[in-house]
Write an enzyme that holds these catalytic residues in place. Structure first.
Site, PDB file in Angstrom:
ATOM      1  N   ASP A   8      39.351  38.226  30.233  1.00 48.89           N
ATOM      2  CA  ASP A   8      38.293  37.686  31.099  1.00 48.89           C
ATOM      3  C   ASP A   8      36.949  38.061  30.465  1.00 48.89           C
ATOM      4  O   ASP A   8      36.891  38.566  29.329  1.00 48.89           O
ATOM      5  CB  ASP A   8      38.449  38.185  32.545  1.00 48.89           C
ATOM      6  N   HIS A   9      35.870  37.844  31.208  1.00 50.97           N
ATOM      7  CA  HIS A   9      34.529  38.158  30.701  1.00 50.97           C
ATOM      8  C   HIS A   9      34.361  39.654  30.427  1.00 50.97           C
ATOM      9  O   HIS A   9      33.671  40.052  29.498  1.00 50.97           O
ATOM     10  CB  HIS A   9      33.467  37.678  31.700  1.00 50.97           C
ATOM     11  N   CYS A  65      40.804  43.135  29.913  1.00 48.77           N
ATOM     12  CA  CYS A  65      39.820  42.882  30.985  1.00 48.77           C
ATOM     13  C   CYS A  65      38.911  44.109  31.005  1.00 48.77           C
ATOM     14  O   CYS A  65      38.946  44.921  30.074  1.00 48.77           O
ATOM     15  CB  CYS A  65      40.478  42.577  32.322  1.00 48.77           C
ATOM     16  N   GLY A  66      38.089  44.253  32.028  1.00 51.33           N
ATOM     17  CA  GLY A  66      37.140  45.360  32.023  1.00 51.33           C
ATOM     18  C   GLY A  66      37.825  46.710  31.927  1.00 51.33           C
ATOM     19  O   GLY A  66      37.473  47.558  31.099  1.00 51.33           O
ATOM     20  N   GLY A  68      41.420  46.861  32.001  1.00 54.86           N
ATOM     21  CA  GLY A  68      42.811  46.648  31.584  1.00 54.86           C
ATOM     22  C   GLY A  68      43.772  46.647  32.763  1.00 54.86           C
ATOM     23  O   GLY A  68      44.939  46.271  32.613  1.00 54.86           O
ATOM     24  N   GLY A  70      43.589  45.105  36.072  1.00 51.06           N
ATOM     25  CA  GLY A  70      43.897  43.869  36.794  1.00 51.06           C
ATOM     26  C   GLY A  70      44.747  42.918  35.976  1.00 51.06           C
ATOM     27  O   GLY A  70      45.739  42.351  36.471  1.00 51.06           O
ATOM     28  N   HIS A  98      59.826  53.471  24.051  1.00 50.06           N
ATOM     29  CA  HIS A  98      60.605  53.705  25.276  1.00 50.06           C
ATOM     30  C   HIS A  98      60.624  52.503  26.222  1.00 50.06           C
ATOM     31  O   HIS A  98      61.594  52.330  26.957  1.00 50.06           O
ATOM     32  CB  HIS A  98      60.049  54.919  26.036  1.00 50.06           C
ATOM     33  N   ARG A 132      69.410  54.741  25.576  1.00 53.29           N
ATOM     34  CA  ARG A 132      69.185  54.986  26.994  1.00 53.29           C
ATOM     35  C   ARG A 132      67.964  54.237  27.519  1.00 53.29           C
ATOM     36  O   ARG A 132      67.885  53.908  28.708  1.00 53.29           O
ATOM     37  CB  ARG A 132      69.044  56.488  27.255  1.00 53.29           C
TER      38      ARG A 132
HETATM   39  C1  RB5 Z   1      35.673  41.970  36.252  1.00 58.89           C
HETATM   40  O1  RB5 Z   1      34.437  42.340  36.762  1.00 58.89           O
HETATM   41  C2  RB5 Z   1      36.645  43.123  36.345  1.00 58.89           C
HETATM   42  O2  RB5 Z   1      37.010  43.345  37.665  1.00 58.89           O
HETATM   43  C3  RB5 Z   1      37.874  42.861  35.489  1.00 58.89           C
HETATM   44  O3  RB5 Z   1      37.493  42.661  34.175  1.00 58.89           O
HETATM   45  C4  RB5 Z   1      38.910  43.963  35.453  1.00 58.89           C
HETATM   46  O4  RB5 Z   1      38.355  45.198  35.167  1.00 58.89           O
HETATM   47  C5  RB5 Z   1      39.825  44.008  36.602  1.00 58.89           C
HETATM   48  O5  RB5 Z   1      40.782  44.794  36.659  1.00 58.89           O
END
Ligand code: RB5
Length: 145
Positions: A8-9, A65-66, A68, A70, A98, A132
């Site tokens: 994402d951004h 993501c910001g 990691g 989400g 693992h 395992r």
């Molecule tokens: C975006 O603002 C942010 O919420 C997203 O990049 C991420 O960190 C979500 O888990």
């Protein structure tokens, strides 16, 4: 080996830096974006990357993501996807040895490009140990909540 990359951004800048490193290492990259700083929803990018893995268009994925967090939560909702958020080389190695992680997740607002590249190298060079651990990964895959 083909690697699909998406963010994402919040992960845009780090993804672009890591992408260069991945190409320099000789891997083919499928880059799904986002390509602009405008706000987007990280689950959409997790879904696109998971589809590429599940239909065989890519062998591994790197998601950013910001934090990691989400994007890894969204990726891990897919059968066959084992996404690991890694902050260091040890976690990266263990997630392969693992957990047979097929998705490396990085936090664009958490780590810098040098560490991210080093984490990627550690992740790519470690092999799943099976035994395992295979049994445990099979149990993850059998969860149908
Ligand atoms: C975006 O603002 C942010 O919420 C997203 O990049 C991420 O960190 C979500 O888990």
């Amino acid at each position: 080996m083909r690697i699909v990359m998406a963010s994402d951004h919040g992960g845009l800048e780090l993804r672009q830096m890591v992408l260069e490193h991945v190409r320099e290492r000789g891997y083919e990259v499928v880059d799904l974006g986002t390509h602009e700083a405008a706000s987007v929803d990280y689950p959409d990018y997790a879904v696109m990357a998971a589809e590429k893995l599940r239909n065989g268009e890519a062998d591994r994925a790197v998601l950013v993501c910001g934090t990691g967090l989400g994007i890894s939560m969204a990726a891990n909702r897919h059968k066959g996807i084992r996404a690991a958020v890694c902050h260091n080389e040890f976690e990266a190695r263990m997630s392969r040895q693992h957990n047979d992680a097929n998705v490396l997740v990085l936090g664009g607002r958490v780590i810098g490009p040098g560490l991210a590249a080093s984490i990627f190298d550690a992740w790519m060079s470690a092999e799943f140990e099976g035994g395992r651990h295979q049994n445990r990964v099979d149990k993850i895959e059998s969860i149908d909540g």
